[in-house]
Design a protein around this motif. Structure first.
Motif, PDB file in Angstrom:
ATOM      1  N   ALA A 187       3.585  -3.782  -7.404  1.00 28.99           N
ATOM      2  CA  ALA A 187       3.678  -2.323  -7.496  1.00 28.99           C
ATOM      3  C   ALA A 187       3.625  -1.879  -8.942  1.00 28.99           C
ATOM      4  N   ILE A 188       3.357  -0.597  -9.102  1.00 26.20           N
ATOM      5  CA  ILE A 188       3.387   0.035 -10.421  1.00 26.20           C
ATOM      6  C   ILE A 188       4.286   1.260 -10.316  1.00 26.20           C
ATOM      7  N   ARG A 189       5.306   1.302 -11.147  1.00 24.23           N
ATOM      8  CA  ARG A 189       6.269   2.405 -11.140  1.00 24.23           C
ATOM      9  C   ARG A 189       5.984   3.359 -12.295  1.00 24.23           C
ATOM     10  N   ILE A 190       5.996   4.627 -12.003  1.00 24.32           N
ATOM     11  CA  ILE A 190       5.798   5.654 -13.021  1.00 24.32           C
ATOM     12  C   ILE A 190       7.066   6.495 -13.083  1.00 24.32           C
ATOM     13  N   PRO A 191       7.772   6.469 -14.201  1.00 23.32           N
ATOM     14  CA  PRO A 191       9.023   7.230 -14.301  1.00 23.32           C
ATOM     15  C   PRO A 191       8.748   8.727 -14.399  1.00 23.32           C
ATOM     16  N   LYS A 197       0.836  -1.201   0.000  1.00 21.39           N
ATOM     17  CA  LYS A 197       0.000   0.000   0.000  1.00 21.39           C
ATOM     18  C   LYS A 197       0.871   1.251   0.000  1.00 21.39           C
ATOM     19  N   GLY A 198       0.341   2.326  -0.573  1.00 20.33           N
ATOM     20  CA  GLY A 198       1.004   3.616  -0.466  1.00 20.33           C
ATOM     21  C   GLY A 198       1.699   4.069  -1.730  1.00 20.33           C
ATOM     22  N   ILE A 199       2.022   5.367  -1.745  1.00 20.03           N
ATOM     23  CA  ILE A 199       2.682   6.016  -2.874  1.00 20.03           C
ATOM     24  C   ILE A 199       4.034   6.508  -2.392  1.00 20.03           C
ATOM     25  N   ARG A 200       5.095   6.058  -3.045  1.00 19.70           N
ATOM     26  CA  ARG A 200       6.447   6.399  -2.627  1.00 19.70           C
ATOM     27  C   ARG A 200       7.183   7.105  -3.758  1.00 19.70           C
ATOM     28  N   THR A 201       7.881   8.168  -3.438  1.00 20.30           N
ATOM     29  CA  THR A 201       8.680   8.872  -4.439  1.00 20.30           C
ATOM     30  C   THR A 201      10.080   8.287  -4.485  1.00 20.30           C
ATOM     31  N   ILE A 221       7.781   7.767  -9.202  1.00 18.04           N
ATOM     32  CA  ILE A 221       7.038   7.285  -8.042  1.00 18.04           C
ATOM     33  C   ILE A 221       6.755   5.799  -8.195  1.00 18.04           C
ATOM     34  N   GLU A 222       6.487   5.165  -7.064  1.00 18.29           N
ATOM     35  CA  GLU A 222       6.056   3.772  -7.051  1.00 18.29           C
ATOM     36  C   GLU A 222       4.761   3.684  -6.257  1.00 18.29           C
TER      37      GLU A 222
END
Length: 337
Positions: A221-225, A66-70, A75-76
């Motif tokens: 997880a899903i990573r957004i560059p 869970k959560g959004i990490r920079t 971000i992930e």
């Protein structure tokens, strides 16, 4: 006596508290296991007694998912992060607003509070024949009931049909593809990272699954560059009702424009094919062209080349043509002819 269809079949409920434990359970139980994220898609299947897993692995207690990490390169987002948290995230609203816009139109506020990003991208198709327990190709049978002279196929595919004409129903996926997202999987061989568009498969590859996930694998997880952070974004969803409904079609784009000319662009649509479509040929054609209506019109015409409508969904061709035009030119109103 009426048949009661909302009594779930018996199963063992397992509730791991770590991704490692969840992954171990998935490998242990293989095809007998069912992964439950927010539970919205899962509970429909179980109440209708169409899916009958022997083991249900509930991920709600796995906080690390869970959560959004920079990070230094974007971000992930944990797969168990709710759609509401994503829609309200300051960093996503500021840098990747196409995603917050996309998830904010999923279903209803109550569903967004419970539904997760991992569940939204991994949900199964909504074709009512398949969902209703008909023995279609996707269910292991030998007929596509939607693609018959009497089939009801208003919401179905105009591209990529191969025995099955059902479409992928996710709203978040086109935005993730436009952002160049990466999906992180735990497999028996370790971590695996795939491009967003490669997470999905069409019926020509695997008619019984819509994603590359295999028994024993877990989306974590899903990573957004940062590549597309702050780009010029566009998202639009067309549906019958403003809340609750799945898309008749949706579109997302991310592009950088310099001096009125498109430098870079990513463009994706969903609900037009069994898997989400990234329109690479359109991206190539519009790069270096002005970001204006004439370029959008050209892109729209290119986007629908090769479309094969069914009996009740020919409207999707002009719809797609105009949504692609808007995604490039930013046109808010357009003729649907």
């Amino acid at each position: 006596m009426a048949v009661i269809r909302d009594v779930m079949p018996a199963f063992d409920l397992l509730q791991p508290t770590s991704a490692a434990d969840a992954h171990k359970l998935l490998q242990q139980h293989g095809e007998q296991a069912w992964i439950m994220a927010g539970g919205l898609d899962s509970l429909d299947w179980l109440k209708d007694r169409i899916k009958k897993p022997k083991v249900l692995i509930d991920l709600s207690g796995v906080d690390e998912l869970k959560g959004i990490r920079t990070s230094g390169d974007g971000i992930e987002i944990g797969a168990m992060t709710t759609l509401t948290e994503i829609a309200n995230s300051p960093v996503i609203n500021t840098r990747y607003s196409v995603l917050s816009e996309a998830v904010s139109v999923v279903a209803s506020p109550q569903i967004r509070n419970q539904g997760t990003l991992g569940g939204n991208v991994s949900q199964d198709t909504r074709c009512w024949y398949y969902r209703g327990g008909w023995p279609c190709y996707r269910a292991g049978g030998n007929t596509c009931y939607a693609d018959t002279p009497v089939g009801r196929n208003r919401e179905h595919a105009i591209f990529g049909a191969n025995r099955c004409v059902a479409v992928h129903p996710s709203d978040s996926v086109p935005a993730l593809i436009a952002l160049g997202a990466k999906f992180v999987l735990l497999t028996p061989k370790g971590q695996k990272v795939v491009d967003a568009e490669d997470y999905f498969v069409g019926p020509e590859i695997d008619i019984t699954n819509m994603t590359v996930l295999q028994p024993g694998e877990l989306l974590t997880a899903i990573r957004i560059p940062s590549t597309w952070a702050g780009a010029r974004f566009y998202f639009e969803k067309i549906r019958d009702r403003n809340v609750w409904d799945f898309p008749l079609m949706n579109v997302a784009s991310a592009m950088f424009v310099s001096g009125g000319v498109i430098d870079r662009i990513r463009l994706a649509v969903s609900a037009v094919a069994p898997r989400p479509m990234r329109l690479k040929h359109v991206e190539r054609a519009v790069t270096g062209k002005p970001a204006e209506a004439s370029t959008g019109e050209m892109a729209g015409r290119m986007a629908v080349e090769g479309a094969i409508p069914l009996q009740f969904n020919a409207y999707k061709i002009p719809l797609m043509r105009n949504l692609v035009k808007r995604a490039i030119a930013g046109v808010q109103e357009s003729s649907w002819t």
